[in-house]
Scaffold this active site. Structure first.
Site: not given
Ligand code: DOR
Length: 428
Positions: A65, A63, A179, A61, A305
């Site tokens: 971007r 991000h 989620h 997990h 995350d």
């Protein structure tokens, strides 16, 4: 052909246990694991003295971007942060701009990841635009190797649509990751709903917002027989549901983040948006439940995350700032420091268990044996260091751990037989 590498003087720890051994890597593959190896004279010798040589970590997990929010992170910078944190593989989340909801965007991110410091895998969106209205072309994305689908950042609210997604996922042999947040219950909330939200006058998100979606998806997993993975679980209530689902042999897995076992909602008393995250930081009892679930196997994996945001965004008032915090470079040390677990269990949660969930077993997560892919990290579990945001490799600085003293640091990371981190320095 890559130079041979010898990891010299460490203790090898993987799912099969621990033993003192040197590790020889040739052409991307582990070619020998032995007490005292004769290395070819031309080999690059990396000192693993006093360290643990482990399978590289796997983040379910992150991000990154890209595309669209390169001011916060890129595939390149995020992968570098990952390698410095000991990761050899990560799953990039699809809440980019445009979102990863088509074969074209999957291809774009995979191409960006091709030369990165880490094996970049992609999660595809479950629904077009992550809007929760119609299914994305999951089959086209699966054909490119996508194994995890999620609308992360949002939960899929429509139960009927989610049921169809489960049915497709079964047919495609892929995994849905949820989620868990009921939008109507969470509406308007910026932190955990409880004593601190009342005191601070910040609207809260009740624990039921998470638990209700877990309950629904456990039911849908049972109805369809398709597996589900629960992202970033943060509440005792949802964890109890996962425990019951596992006891009933339902195909359910779950992850938790380091911030949900290290920080409580009291941190929000500073009104500092560095402590704003979704799901929100919870009270002590929930933190204890997360830790207990990591210890007893209810939660299968620690996932970061990792959610970079530019400084301007994190300087907005609490209710306007975006949720999210960095995680890739601090996860391992926080797990070593804060979980009362032996290192082998910590590594199970960070490496081989997430590798299985992501469908990467065989390439990542070990075991470290002759013939295995050389995706490895060398950890000095006793090294003490202080988190200095400006020294992180991420393009963003939004760590809630600035100034925190941690124990446990990655010394070297080897990706497909190439040294991508040596003595704590990225090589690409
Ligand atoms: O805090 C969060 N930040 N939670 C999410 O689900 C999304 C993430 C982000 O993308 O910033």
């Amino acid at each position: 052909m890559a130079a041979d590498i010898v990891l010299r003087g460490g203790a090898v720890v993987d799912a099969t246990g621990g033993r003192r051994a040197d590790v020889l890597v040739h052409d991307g593959v582990v070619t020998a694991v032995d007490g005292d190896l004769e290395a070819p004279a031309s080999a690059l010798v990396l000192d693993a003295g006093g360290c643990v040589v482990a399978p590289g970590l796997v983040d379910l997990h992150a991000h990154l971007r890209q595309p669209g929010r390169e001011e916060a992170e890129t595939v390149e910078s995020g992968s570098r942060a990952a390698a410095l944190g000991g990761y050899t593989a990560l799953v990039a989340m699809p809440n980019t701009d445009p979102p990863i909801d088509s074969a074209a965007v999957v291809r774009e991110v995979l191409e960006l990841g091709a030369g990165a410091c880490c094996d970049v895998r992609v999660a595809g969106a479950i629904t077009k635009g992550r809007r929760g209205e119609e299914l994305a072309p999951m089959g086209e994305m699966a054909a490119l190797g996508v194994r995890i689908f999620t609308d992360d950042g949002n939960g899929v609210q429509d139960a009927r649509l989610m049921r169809r997604a489960f049915e497709y996922s079964s047919a495609l042999g892929v995994l849905l990751a949820q989620h868990c947040e009921d939008d109507e219950l969470a509406e308007g909330g910026h932190m955990h709903e409880g004593e601190w939200s009342s005191r601070l006058g910040i609207p809260g998100i009740p624990v039921e917002a998470e638990a209700m979606m877990v309950a629904r998806d456990v039911a849908l997993a049972e109805l369809t027989g398709a597996p589900v993975h629960f992202l970033h679980l943060s509440t005792a209530m949802a964890i109890a549901m996962v425990r019951a689902a596992k006891a009933a042999d339902l195909p359910v897995t779950a992850e938790a983040t380091p911030h949900h076992f290290t920080l409580t909602d009291e941190a929000v008393a500073s009104y500092d948006p560095l402590f704003k995250v979704n799901p929100p930081l919870r009270p002590r009892a929930d933190i204890d439940a997360v830790k207990a679930a990591l210890a007893d196997g209810t939660i299968d994996a620690i996932a970061t995350d990792h959610a970079p945001h530019p400084q301007e965004a994190k300087e907005l008032p609490f209710d306007q700032a975006p949720p999210g915090m960095l995680g890739l470079e601090t996860a391992l040390a926080l797990a070593i420091d804060e979980l009362d677990l032996p290192l082998e269990r910590v590594l199970a949660l960070l490496s081989w268990q997430p590798a299985h969930i992501a469908g990467l077993a065989g390439q990542h997560g070990g075991p470290i044996a002759e013939g295995a892919a050389a995706n490895l990290c060398v950890i000095d579990a006793d090294a003490r260091w202080v988190v200095e945001p400006e020294r992180l490799a991420s393009r963003s600085r939004n760590t809630p751990y600035a100034g925190r003293k941690l124990t446990g640091k990655v010394r070297h990371t080897v990706l497909r037989g190439e040294p991508v981190v040596v003595d704590g320095e990225a090589q690409r």
